[in-house]
Scaffold this motif. Structure first.
Motif, mmCIF file in Angstrom:
data_model
loop_
_atom_site.group_PDB
_atom_site.id
_atom_site.type_symbol
_atom_site.label_atom_id
_atom_site.label_comp_id
_atom_site.label_asym_id
_atom_site.label_seq_id
_atom_site.Cartn_x
_atom_site.Cartn_y
_atom_site.Cartn_z
ATOM 1 N N ARG A 126 0.860 -1.186 0.000
ATOM 2 C CA ARG A 126 0.000 0.000 0.000
ATOM 3 C C ARG A 126 0.894 1.233 0.000
ATOM 4 O O ARG A 126 1.907 1.274 0.701
ATOM 5 C CB ARG A 126 -0.917 0.035 1.223
ATOM 6 C CG ARG A 126 -2.018 -1.017 1.198
ATOM 7 C CD ARG A 126 -2.897 -0.911 2.431
ATOM 8 N NE ARG A 126 -3.620 0.343 2.493
ATOM 9 C CZ ARG A 126 -4.355 0.722 3.556
ATOM 10 N NH1 ARG A 126 -4.428 -0.061 4.618
ATOM 11 N NH2 ARG A 126 -4.997 1.859 3.553
ATOM 12 N N ARG B 239 0.597 5.622 0.036
ATOM 13 C CA ARG B 239 -0.210 6.849 -0.003
ATOM 14 C C ARG B 239 0.727 8.021 -0.279
ATOM 15 O O ARG B 239 1.732 8.185 0.412
ATOM 16 C CB ARG B 239 -0.948 7.069 1.320
ATOM 17 C CG ARG B 239 -1.933 8.240 1.230
ATOM 18 C CD ARG B 239 -2.862 8.281 2.407
ATOM 19 N NE ARG B 239 -2.142 8.603 3.626
ATOM 20 C CZ ARG B 239 -2.737 8.819 4.799
ATOM 21 N NH1 ARG B 239 -4.050 8.715 4.911
ATOM 22 N NH2 ARG B 239 -2.041 9.118 5.864
ATOM 23 N N LYS C 259 0.896 12.247 -0.762
ATOM 24 C CA LYS C 259 0.080 13.430 -0.451
ATOM 25 C C LYS C 259 0.883 14.683 -0.747
ATOM 26 O O LYS C 259 1.983 14.853 -0.235
ATOM 27 C CB LYS C 259 -0.344 13.411 1.018
ATOM 28 C CG LYS C 259 -1.337 14.524 1.329
ATOM 29 C CD LYS C 259 -2.208 14.191 2.513
ATOM 30 C CE LYS C 259 -1.506 14.358 3.822
ATOM 31 N NZ LYS C 259 -2.398 14.158 4.962
ATOM 32 N N SER D 173 2.880 7.773 3.291
ATOM 33 C CA SER D 173 2.959 6.560 4.111
ATOM 34 C C SER D 173 3.011 5.346 3.191
ATOM 35 O O SER D 173 2.530 5.383 2.054
ATOM 36 C CB SER D 173 1.789 6.464 5.092
ATOM 37 O OG SER D 173 0.575 6.721 4.459
ATOM 38 N N GLN E 146 3.153 0.837 3.191
ATOM 39 C CA GLN E 146 3.045 -0.437 3.906
ATOM 40 C C GLN E 146 3.806 -1.501 3.121
ATOM 41 O O GLN E 146 3.606 -1.635 1.913
ATOM 42 C CB GLN E 146 1.582 -0.828 4.050
ATOM 43 C CG GLN E 146 1.387 -2.147 4.788
ATOM 44 C CD GLN E 146 -0.087 -2.447 4.992
ATOM 45 O OE1 GLN E 146 -0.823 -1.599 5.485
ATOM 46 N NE2 GLN E 146 -0.514 -3.629 4.607
ATOM 47 N N VAL F 125 4.397 -7.226 8.626
ATOM 48 C CA VAL F 125 3.652 -6.284 7.790
ATOM 49 C C VAL F 125 3.810 -4.949 8.503
ATOM 50 O O VAL F 125 3.364 -4.779 9.640
ATOM 51 C CB VAL F 125 2.159 -6.661 7.663
ATOM 52 C CG1 VAL F 125 1.451 -5.643 6.769
ATOM 53 C CG2 VAL F 125 2.018 -8.056 7.093
ATOM 54 N N ALA G 196 3.642 -0.729 8.475
ATOM 55 C CA ALA G 196 3.159 0.518 7.877
ATOM 56 C C ALA G 196 3.944 1.669 8.495
ATOM 57 O O ALA G 196 4.131 1.720 9.704
ATOM 58 C CB ALA G 196 1.668 0.698 8.139
ATOM 59 N N HIS H 154 4.595 5.955 8.500
ATOM 60 C CA HIS H 154 4.165 7.306 8.130
ATOM 61 C C HIS H 154 5.365 8.234 8.143
ATOM 62 O O HIS H 154 6.325 8.014 8.889
ATOM 63 C CB HIS H 154 3.097 7.795 9.127
ATOM 64 C CG HIS H 154 2.541 9.151 8.791
ATOM 65 N ND1 HIS H 154 3.035 10.315 9.338
ATOM 66 C CD2 HIS H 154 1.531 9.516 7.958
ATOM 67 C CE1 HIS H 154 2.349 11.345 8.859
ATOM 68 N NE2 HIS H 154 1.433 10.894 8.019
ATOM 69 N N VAL I 255 3.343 1.157 12.449
ATOM 70 C CA VAL I 255 2.373 0.194 12.970
ATOM 71 C C VAL I 255 2.735 -1.158 12.373
ATOM 72 O O VAL I 255 2.957 -1.262 11.158
ATOM 73 C CB VAL I 255 0.931 0.575 12.578
ATOM 74 C CG1 VAL I 255 -0.060 -0.406 13.209
ATOM 75 C CG2 VAL I 255 0.597 1.984 13.018
ATOM 76 N N VAL I 256 2.816 -2.191 13.218
ATOM 77 C CA VAL I 256 3.343 -3.454 12.721
ATOM 78 C C VAL I 256 2.539 -4.643 13.220
ATOM 79 O O VAL I 256 2.066 -4.667 14.360
ATOM 80 C CB VAL I 256 4.830 -3.605 13.131
ATOM 81 C CG1 VAL I 256 4.984 -3.641 14.629
ATOM 82 C CG2 VAL I 256 5.450 -4.832 12.495
ATOM 83 N N GLY J 236 -3.357 9.863 11.749
ATOM 84 C CA GLY J 236 -2.320 9.451 10.819
ATOM 85 C C GLY J 236 -2.027 7.959 10.864
ATOM 86 O O GLY J 236 -1.007 7.512 10.372
ATOM 87 N N ALA K 227 -1.925 4.267 9.866
ATOM 88 C CA ALA K 227 -2.150 3.420 8.699
ATOM 89 C C ALA K 227 -2.021 1.986 9.178
ATOM 90 O O ALA K 227 -0.935 1.448 9.248
ATOM 91 C CB ALA K 227 -1.130 3.734 7.617
ATOM 92 N N PRO L 77 -1.792 -1.847 9.267
ATOM 93 C CA PRO L 77 -1.515 -2.848 8.242
ATOM 94 C C PRO L 77 -2.703 -3.784 8.065
ATOM 95 O O PRO L 77 -3.378 -4.110 9.041
ATOM 96 C CB PRO L 77 -0.302 -3.600 8.787
ATOM 97 C CG PRO L 77 -0.289 -3.337 10.248
ATOM 98 C CD PRO L 77 -0.983 -2.035 10.467
#
Lengths: 356, 315
Positions: free
Chosen positions: A122, A124, A126, A172, A174, A185, A187, A189, A195-196, B310, B312, B314
């Motif tokens: 993924r 993003r 911006k 961001s 992923q 996995v 992610a 930013h 975030v995992v 903010g 995201a 997974p």
């Protein structure tokens, strides 16, 4: 006894809930900031406890916990199971109010080349150029949210079009990793939030690698600090000079210098630069600015297609990277440092490999 | 500008070409006092060295159109070893040291400077600076080391010379105001309530305490004048308090502190300190104010939105 192993156990215990990591930059030019006092101010003194690891602290928030790992010096990693919607607003309020703390401002390139040989699942992007570009610009604002294995190829395709290439800026990403080192996995930013799901030890190393690449860029910026050293002791007997301006080259021309100056020196987010800029007869903007994030001086000169940043002694390289990262998202996603070593640290064509 | 232009050619990584650095020169000293064999002293503005060649370039930088004959003649008597000692230069290898004097001036002064050098029969090369070009003149007198930095006797600049030095003790009061105002805003950002003139002088001039008393006094008086002007322009924000004897060592108090406001008030308070009317582009719709797509149900996130998470997650 609380150790680093306990932290890994606690963060691994509930596989159904992702682990969140936020990396902060704790820069103190006077080196007198007590990190314990800073943490006490954020979480409350009764909520912060030491562990048996000299670099690891633990804070209690909302019936959960935040592990503060200071092993990477000025870059603190805060790991937690708390939802980002709870931990981030708390930190945001404190970081914005404090001079000692700042975010990690990952440049677009660091997200684009996040991990060697990995495909982003993924992406993003911006770009919000409405303060810097006229409505007639082909991509005054551009946000893209892509899922699937072809995400990067589409962005490559868009980037080849001259009308849009400056407006593709990674916000961001992923990635899915499945290597001998573990399965993740992850992610990420651009403001240092992770975030995992997956192997926590691997995640911690993943964060370390991202932070080390970022630190390299920050350190290189600080090596350019202008410095004047006296020769000898006693009365003034001359001086030596080192350092240089940090120069950026834009891939597009600034369409309206006055508007650009008004936007960048408006003393508000995301740049938070205060200045009374002057536009000379030569068309160059000159500004003795104050970086309100950290309360430091920074001089700037801006031409139609370039910018010079003069870092004063004690100045913070993170402020330069913040400026660069935000310019990528507001004006030019394809800007470059003129200095080859800085550009290599920004561009990351040869991404680092995690230690296994 | 001539000094900045000279230094600019010695720094790499800038938008302008670092031709002196590429020719092997680096700055090894500034304002270096050297005693001449015939008596008297010369303060060399900038000393450059090409280490590999053991070649020293002694640069006299002129903002005006005239040379000082005595000084120019003394430059020709300077011994390379005296410069090495005075500037505390480390020589990594043994070998012959050579020395060359070069004058640096603005292009509008090049004719007069050339006449002056001819009049006293010294054959120093001349570097002439304008906003877009730096030329090497009197090239017959220049060493091959110096000439190699100016292919075609000229360097075209992409940008005006970098302002490595943007203020000195001779700068105007208005220049001091331009430096002092952001200094006070920085102090406000750090929640400092008062600052003394000597403190400002030391922060703006790293060698303030080591300058001669006359130079220190000149700097302090200009900082004092700048502070008085700022206090007069904005009495709600700054108050200047003189010392009883009227000397320049007064104190400025910061009366209005943007850091005491909440986020929005703080931004407005800093903007009011800038006191510039910012021209706003006429926009039919400001995307920050009204996001029609967000109104349809999507939650828009911007970096300026304090509610933004903010996250995201997974999948």
């Amino acid at each position: 006894m609380t150790s680093r192993a306990n932290m890994i156990d606690r963060l691994s215990c509930d596989a159904s809930s992702p682990t969140r990591t936020i990396v902060l930059e704790a820069h103190d030019p006077s080196n007198d900031a007590d990190s314990g006092a800073v943490l006490a101010e954020i979480f409350g003194s009764v909520n912060v406890v030491d562990t048996d690891d000299a670099y690891l602290k633990r804070a209690f928030v909302d019936n959960s916990e935040v592990w503060i790992d200071q092993l990477q010096g000025r870059f603190w990693s805060l790991h937690t199971k708390l939802a980002m919607s709870k931990i981030y607003p708390l930190l945001r309020e404190k970081v914005e109010a404090k001079r000692e703390l700042d975010w990690l401002w990952l440049p677009s390139n660091h997200l684009e080349h996040l991990w060697p040989k990995s495909n982003s699942s993924r992406v993003r992007t911006k770009f919000q150029g409405h303060d810097f570009l006229p409505p007639s610009d082909p991509a005054q604002d551009l946000s893209i949210n892509l899922s699937g294995s072809g995400a990067e190829r589409l962005l490559d395709y868009i980037s080849r079009d001259e009308r849009y290439r400056s407006a593709v800026s990674f916000d961001s990403v992923q990635v899915s990793l499945n290597e001998n080192s573990g399965r993740l996995v992850e992610a990420v930013h651009r403001m240092g939030r992770f975030v995992v799901n997956g192997d926590i030890e691997y995640h911690l190393q993943f964060v370390n690698v991202v932070v080390e690449r970022y630190r390299n860029l920050v350190n290189l910026c600080e090596r350019s600090t202008l410095s004047w050293d006296a020769i000898g002791q006693g009365d003034f007997a001359g001086m030596t000079f080192s350092g240089r301006p940090i120069a950026l080259r834009f891939s597009r021309e600034i369409p309206d210098m006055e508007q650009f100056a008004a936007s960048i020196f408006a003393a508000r987010q995301p740049f938070r630069l205060w200045a009374i800029p002057e536009i000379g007869a030569d068309g160059v903007i000159r500004a003795d600015a104050v970086d309100l994030h950290v309360g430091q001086s920074v001089r700037l000169e801006i031409g139609r297609q370039w910018m010079r940043i003069y870092l004063e002694p004690g100045g913070c390289g993170n402020a330069v990277v913040r400026l660069v990262s935000n310019l990528q998202h507001r004006f030019d996603g394809k800007l470059e440092f003129v200095d080859p070593s800085l550009q290599a640290a920004l561009d990351l064509r040869k991404p680092a490999v995690v230690a296994t | 500008m001539p000094l900045n232009a000279l230094l600019n050619l010695c720094v790499t990584g800038d938008v302008n070409p670092p031709t002196l650095a590429q020719a092997g020169f680096r700055v090894v000293g500034m304002e270096i006092g050297v005693v001449c064999a015939s008596g008297g002293k010369v303060t060399i503005d900038v000393v450059l060295m090409n280490e590999e060649a053991g070649h020293l370039l002694l640069c006299e930088v002129k903002s005006g159109n005239n040379i000082e004959d005595e000084q120019a003649l003394r430059y020709g008597q300077i011994d390379a070893r005296s410069v090495v000692v005075a500037a505390a230069i480390t020589l990594p290898q043994k070998g012959n040291l050579t020395v060359e004097v070069v004058y640096v001036c603005l292009s509008e002064g090049e004719e007069r400077i050339t006449q002056g050098l001819n009049a006293i029969e010294v054959d120093y090369p001349l570097i002439s600076v304008d906003a877009l070009r730096i030329k090497l003149l009197r090239t017959a007198a220049a060493s091959t080391h110096l000439r190699s930095a100016f292919p075609g006797d000229c360097v075209d600049l992409i940008a005006p010379p970098a302002a490595l030095i943007d203020i000195d003790h001779d700068s105007s009061i208005s220049d001091f105001v331009k430096k002092t105002r952001p200094y006070l805003v920085r102090a406000a950002a750090r929640r400092i309530e008062e600052v003394s003139v000597p403190r400002i002088c030391e922060d703006l001039f790293p060698f303030y305490r080591r300058y001669q008393p006359s130079v220190r006094n000149q700097i302090a008086k200009r900082v004092q004048a700048a502070l008085k002007q700022l206090a007069q322009e904005d009495p709600d924000t700054y108050r200047y308090e003189s010392v009883p004897d009227g000397g320049p060592e007064g104190v400025v108090r910061l009366l209005r502190k943007p850091e005491e406001f909440d986020n929005r008030g703080r931004t407005a308070a800093y903007q009011s300190l800038a006191r510039v009317s910012r021209r706003r582009r006429a926009k039919p719709v400001d995307p920050n104010q009204l996001d029609l797509l967000a109104e349809l149900g999507e939650k828009a996130e911007t970096d300026e939105d304090p509610e933004a998470t903010g996250e995201a997650e997974p999948s």
